[in-house]
Design a protein around this motif. Structure first.
Motif, PDB file in Angstrom:
ATOM      1  N   GLU A 117       5.544  -7.116  -7.279  1.00 25.87           N
ATOM      2  CA  GLU A 117       5.047  -8.916  -7.127  1.00 25.87           C
ATOM      3  C   GLU A 117       5.227  -8.763  -5.016  1.00 25.87           C
ATOM      4  O   GLU A 117       4.538  -9.179  -4.979  1.00 25.87           O
ATOM      5  CB  GLU A 117       6.784  -9.430  -7.257  1.00 25.87           C
ATOM      6  N   GLY A 118       5.948  -8.012  -4.511  1.00 27.14           N
ATOM      7  CA  GLY A 118       5.904  -7.530  -3.591  1.00 27.14           C
ATOM      8  C   GLY A 118       4.327  -6.679  -2.482  1.00 27.14           C
ATOM      9  O   GLY A 118       3.709  -7.571  -1.613  1.00 27.14           O
ATOM     10  N   VAL A 119       4.212  -5.909  -3.421  1.00 27.81           N
ATOM     11  CA  VAL A 119       2.975  -5.286  -2.848  1.00 27.81           C
ATOM     12  C   VAL A 119       1.485  -6.521  -3.416  1.00 27.81           C
ATOM     13  O   VAL A 119       0.626  -6.462  -3.147  1.00 27.81           O
ATOM     14  CB  VAL A 119       3.070  -3.935  -4.210  1.00 27.81           C
ATOM     15  N   ILE A 120       1.900  -6.859  -4.734  1.00 25.75           N
ATOM     16  CA  ILE A 120       0.516  -7.769  -5.053  1.00 25.75           C
ATOM     17  C   ILE A 120       0.748  -8.926  -4.152  1.00 25.75           C
ATOM     18  O   ILE A 120      -0.555  -9.333  -3.576  1.00 25.75           O
ATOM     19  CB  ILE A 120       0.467  -7.923  -6.522  1.00 25.75           C
ATOM     20  N   ARG A 128      -0.948  -5.765   4.975  1.00 26.75           N
ATOM     21  CA  ARG A 128       0.002  -5.109   6.099  1.00 26.75           C
ATOM     22  C   ARG A 128       0.600  -3.939   5.627  1.00 26.75           C
ATOM     23  O   ARG A 128       0.019  -2.316   6.630  1.00 26.75           O
ATOM     24  CB  ARG A 128       0.983  -5.289   6.751  1.00 26.75           C
ATOM     25  N   LEU A 129      -0.223  -3.391   4.562  1.00 24.91           N
ATOM     26  CA  LEU A 129       0.715  -1.873   3.320  1.00 24.91           C
ATOM     27  C   LEU A 129      -0.404  -0.984   4.234  1.00 24.91           C
ATOM     28  O   LEU A 129      -0.001   0.171   4.234  1.00 24.91           O
ATOM     29  CB  LEU A 129       0.730  -2.074   2.430  1.00 24.91           C
ATOM     30  N   VAL A 130      -1.782  -1.948   3.483  1.00 25.64           N
ATOM     31  CA  VAL A 130      -2.899  -0.886   3.660  1.00 25.64           C
ATOM     32  C   VAL A 130      -2.944  -0.903   5.460  1.00 25.64           C
ATOM     33  O   VAL A 130      -3.443   0.452   5.877  1.00 25.64           O
ATOM     34  CB  VAL A 130      -4.202  -1.620   2.975  1.00 25.64           C
ATOM     35  N   ALA A 131      -2.066  -1.963   6.374  1.00 27.51           N
ATOM     36  CA  ALA A 131      -2.638  -1.311   7.859  1.00 27.51           C
ATOM     37  C   ALA A 131      -2.170  -0.586   8.460  1.00 27.51           C
ATOM     38  O   ALA A 131      -2.693  -0.101   9.175  1.00 27.51           O
ATOM     39  CB  ALA A 131      -3.071  -3.117   7.944  1.00 27.51           C
ATOM     40  N   GLU A 132      -0.680  -0.492   7.902  1.00 23.29           N
ATOM     41  CA  GLU A 132       0.120   0.241   8.109  1.00 23.29           C
ATOM     42  C   GLU A 132       0.044   1.783   7.763  1.00 23.29           C
ATOM     43  O   GLU A 132       0.813   2.148   7.875  1.00 23.29           O
ATOM     44  CB  GLU A 132       1.547  -0.070   7.826  1.00 23.29           C
ATOM     45  N   LEU A 347       6.637   2.858  -1.311  1.00 20.04           N
ATOM     46  CA  LEU A 347       6.673   1.293  -1.137  1.00 20.04           C
ATOM     47  C   LEU A 347       7.938   0.376  -1.573  1.00 20.04           C
ATOM     48  O   LEU A 347       8.368   0.172  -0.212  1.00 20.04           O
ATOM     49  CB  LEU A 347       5.221   0.701  -2.251  1.00 20.04           C
ATOM     50  N   GLY A 348       8.165   1.408  -2.196  1.00 13.28           N
ATOM     51  CA  GLY A 348      10.030   0.699  -2.341  1.00 13.28           C
ATOM     52  C   GLY A 348      10.805   1.305  -0.976  1.00 13.28           C
ATOM     53  O   GLY A 348      11.277   0.512  -0.203  1.00 13.28           O
TER      54      GLY A 348
END
Length: 829
Positions: A117-120, A128-132, A347-348
């Motif tokens: 849920e957090g990733v999607i 931000r996950l991609v940017a970081e 990711l976790g």
């Protein structure tokens, strides 16, 4: 009697213990039964004692019994690329998991669902996950499952995920890990439910002996979770299916019926002013949520695939406006890509502060140079597959493959392709699976298995995990997951523990439920299907009746007819005019037999009995949520192929009688039943008019009149009333004008009028709608007629009015393209 029961239980216990001892002697290390601790071992002993107590021939008898119960429930599936459904293969030996071991699985699944849920949410939001650098951009935008229109869209209720599934494997060391995640269209919860129902009938003593965790609380929580995201207090929820050709359509129908959801297809739905509606016989009715069971790329041709013919134009706009919940939201499938498993630990750590406790099997994404080098150097120990779900990639024409099976030339091709597009490949650990006892013949053999587990978001927003799921069992002893594939058998999964389990059901206590006798919304498509199912069944039965009259008076084998030539010609005309068969070149015995066989069994065309039954079967296949399992089974029964022509006709006649009995005595008097019966009544009345039109009513002789009574199934009624021989006026009165004859025209029209009076209308002005006006005209025509004056012109007028009535019903109640959106005075609710 008590001592006999005790002795039987003791004997069953001894047999079960012998089975277990024999199995433990050959079970490999890590087998679920062989590795069971004391409490779990006692559970296995109880399960096998129940199996041994079943009547029949040991384990093979238990297997047949479990399969029969699965068939009775209607459990079935369709393999990809096939049109015919297959039986759902159910093993009688369940997988037993103790409550303590299950707690770790359930907590891991809930944690994993939160992570997804957090990733999607980040992928569709701030990114931000991609940017970081935690997640490669190529892994997101390069996936065919990434849906760019979902970026920036917050779903109603704020949640992207409502229902997730995962395939787990248990290694010989007892550790559970994830083989694959299912987020787009998680399939199988219905099969888990059906397995439990079948096993409950097979091993009914287990729940009380083993404190078995129940399934009902999970499904109640799932329903509450979807409802909580809706804006209305009592939302209308639909299960969106692509139709009967979907491999899991029987499961979807079962789930819709169990959960109280409307089973709808894209053509049933329409968007108006950013609100989603279902087309019903009472107009457009608002839909608040959809449990989506079709590919998300196909749900809205305006937002995604413009070539989709099974979606709903404007559905994503309605979702964006907050007016419809779609579970799961489109776009979540991007996380299903095998390559994502390589990044879940990081990711976790980023989102949960720790790596997931329920980890994936080892995965290396070849888009990373170091990972690619490791994959190529360890090819013999890995499974090589596409990084993304979708079409095959270069070097892997048949999908994932064990690296050890590739020869030199194949390895070179794979390395060359990987050098060009490394991001398209992953290497994965070849998982070793635990085994479980499986009934094979008269013995137990260890077979590898995988476990599918389901989690749903409850009404409070937290995840609830189905206690069990279902297992898939391989038919070979090779315990590698890549070799087992989809498996050959399924089995129930029983979670048991030391504490008693409350008898929870989806049925609420009777004193807390508001009574309701309205069966709910009837989609137009369903009404259409029920109507034509009734018509096809009556049409087939009527045609079969003519064939039987043509041959039945004179033959016990395929020998010919003994009717007068004029009567034979009239019967031939009735059959030929229906399009069932070409007229025979003569009335000679062989020509008539060939003619009758074609009319009953021709595969091509649309008019034969077989073709009519095929159309009825097709409707039954998309109406599982409305028909009983017995009715579906009769509709699915193959066309008889043994015996003489009359033997086969007799088999079909009995089948028609059984179907008529089930519809008359077992279908609730709902609007769905009314349309089914309307179809039957209109078709039966049309059949009688066709019969009357084939005879010169002014000059009908005794044989003509006898044939009319045969075709109208009214011989007994006539003979009970009239002691004299056949007379023209009484025969015509009985089959055309007598409202007390259930096979006559008058009775059908009277019943039709009654049905139409109870169906909804689109306005409150009290003005009759077209179908009601036609029915009133038919009623007047019959009331004013006299048997002495009934002639061909009168019969032809009745026939034409019946056909107009059928068209008027279709125009008013069934789907007519976009007409339901333009209808004046349309009811919106």
């Amino acid at each position: 009697m008590a001592s006999r029961a005790i002795n039987g239980r003791v004997e069953a216990g001894a047999t079960g213990t012998r089975w277990l001892d024999d199995y433990r002697a050959l079970a490999p290390q890590g087998d679920m039964l062989a590795a069971a601790e004391r409490l779990d071992r006692a559970a296995w002993e109880a399960a096998f004692e129940e199996l041994a107590a079943l009547p029949g021939n040991g384990l093979s008898g238990a297997r047949e019994r479990a399969q029969r119960h699965a068939d009775d429930i209607g459990t079935a599936y369709r393999a990809a690329g096939e049109n015919e459904e297959r039986r759902w293969p159910l093993s009688p030996v369940p997988l037993l998991i103790g409550a303590e071991e299950w707690r770790g699985i359930a907590e891991g699944m809930a944690e994993r669902a939160d992570l997804f849920e957090g990733v999607i949410a980040d992928i569709h939001g701030e990114q931000r996950l991609v940017a970081e650098g935690v997640l490669p951009a190529m892994l997101v935008t390069g996936s065919p499952l990434f849906l760019h229109p979902m970026v920036g869209l917050t779903p109603p209720g704020g949640h992207q995920l409502h229902f997730v599934a995962a395939d787990l494997c248990r290694g010989p060391d007892g550790r559970w890990r994830v083989l694959a995640d299912h987020l787009r269209v998680p399939v199988g919860a219905g099969y888990a439910l059906e397995n439990r129902l079948a096993m409950g009938r097979t091993l009914g003593g287990l729940p009380s002996r083993m404190n078995v965790e129940r399934h009902a609380p999970f499904f109640a929580a799932m329903r509450a979770g979807i409802a909580a995201a809706c804006r209305r207090a009592e939302p209308r929820i639909g299960l969106l299916t692509s139709g009967k050709l979907n491999p899991s359509y029987p499961e979807q129908a079962h789930l819709a019926r169990y959960l109280g959801f409307l089973l709808v297809e894209g053509a049933d739905l329409a968007v108006r002013d950013d609100q989603l509606y279902v087309r019903t016989i009472a107009g457009l009715k608002r839909i608040d949520a959809l449990w989506r069971r079709i590919d998300p790329r196909l749900i809205d041709p305006l937002a995604f695939d413009a070539n989709s013919t099974i979606g709903v134009p404007g559905l994503v706009d309605a979702m964006a406006a907050g007016n419809v919940v779609i579970a799961n939201a489109p776009g979540v499938g991007v996380l299903e890509s095998p390559a994502f498993a390589a990044f879940l630990p990081a990711l976790g750590e980023r989102l949960l502060g720790r790596a997931p406790s329920l980890s994936s099997i080892g995965t290396w994404w070849c888009g990373d140079p170091d990972a690619r080098a490791q994959v190529l150097s360890s090819l013999d120990q890995l499974l090589i597959g596409p990084a993304f779900a979708g079409p095959a990639v270069a070097g892997l024409p048949d999908g994932a493959v064990l690296g050890a099976t590739l020869d030199g030339a194949a390895r070179e091709r794979l390395a060359a392709a990987m050098a060009l597009r490394p991001q398209d490949y992953v290497g994965q650990e070849v998982a070793e699976l635990s085994t479980m006892p499986t009934a094979c013949g008269e013995g137990l053999l260890p077979r590898p298995f995988s476990l599918r587990v389901f989690a749903a978001r409850g009404g409070d927003g937290r995840w609830v995990v189905l206690p069990g799921g279902f297992v898939r069992i391989g038919d070979q002893p090779d315990a590698r997951a890549a070799v087992m594939g989809e498996g050959s058998w399924s089995a129930d999964v029983i979670v048991h523990g030391p504490d008693p389990v409350a008898p929870v059901s989806l049925l609420q206590p009777t004193d807390s439920v508001e009574l309701r006798r309205n069966p709910g919304t009837l989609p137009s498509r369903v009404a259409d299907n029920m109507f034509w199912l009734g018509r096809y069944l009556e049409r087939g039965e009527a045609l079969l009746g003519v064939i039987r009259v043509l041959f039945g008076h004179s033959i016990s084998a395929d020998t010919g007819a003994a009717l007068a030539p004029e009567t034979v010609e009239r019967l031939v005309t009735i059959i030929a005019d229906t399009g069932a068969a070409e007229r025979p070149p003569s009335h000679r015995r062989r020509d008539l037999v060939d003619f009758g066989r074609e009319a009953m069994e021709a595969v091509d065309g649309w008019g034969s009995v077989r073709a009519i039954n095929r159309m009825a079967t097709g409707i039954g296949g998309v109406s599982r949520d409305r028909l009983s399992a017995d009715m579906v089974r009769l509709l699915d029964a193959p066309h008889p192929t043994t015996g003489t022509l009359l033997d086969r006709a007799g088999t079909l006649q009995r089948r028609y009688a059984a179907l008529a009995g089930l519809s008359a005595e077992h279908m609730g008097r709902t609007d769905a039943w009314r349309f089914h019966d309307l179809g039957r009544r209109i078709e039966r009345a049309l059949a009688v008019t066709r019969t009357l039109l084939a005879v010169d009513l002014r000059r009908a002789n005794a044989e003509d009149l006898s044939t009319l009574l045969d075709l109208a199934n009214s011989q007994i009624s006539y003979r009970q009333r009239y002691l004299m021989g056949f007379a023209r006026v009484p025969v015509i009165d009985l089959i055309a004008l007598d409202p007390g004859n259930p096979r006559g025209i008058a009775f059908q029209v009277e019943t039709i009028v009654g049905h139409l009076a109870k169906l909804p209308v689109l306005n409150d002005a009290g003005i009759a709608e077209p179908q009601q006006r036609i029915a009133a005209r038919l009623t007047a025509g019959i009331a004013m007629a006299s048997a002495e004056r009934v002639d061909r012109g009168w019969v032809l007028e009745i026939n034409q009015q019946l056909q107009k009535l059928s068209d008027a019903i279709a125009t008013r109640y069934f789907l007519q393209g976009a007409q339901a959106l333009r209808e004046a005075g349309l009811t919106l609710a």
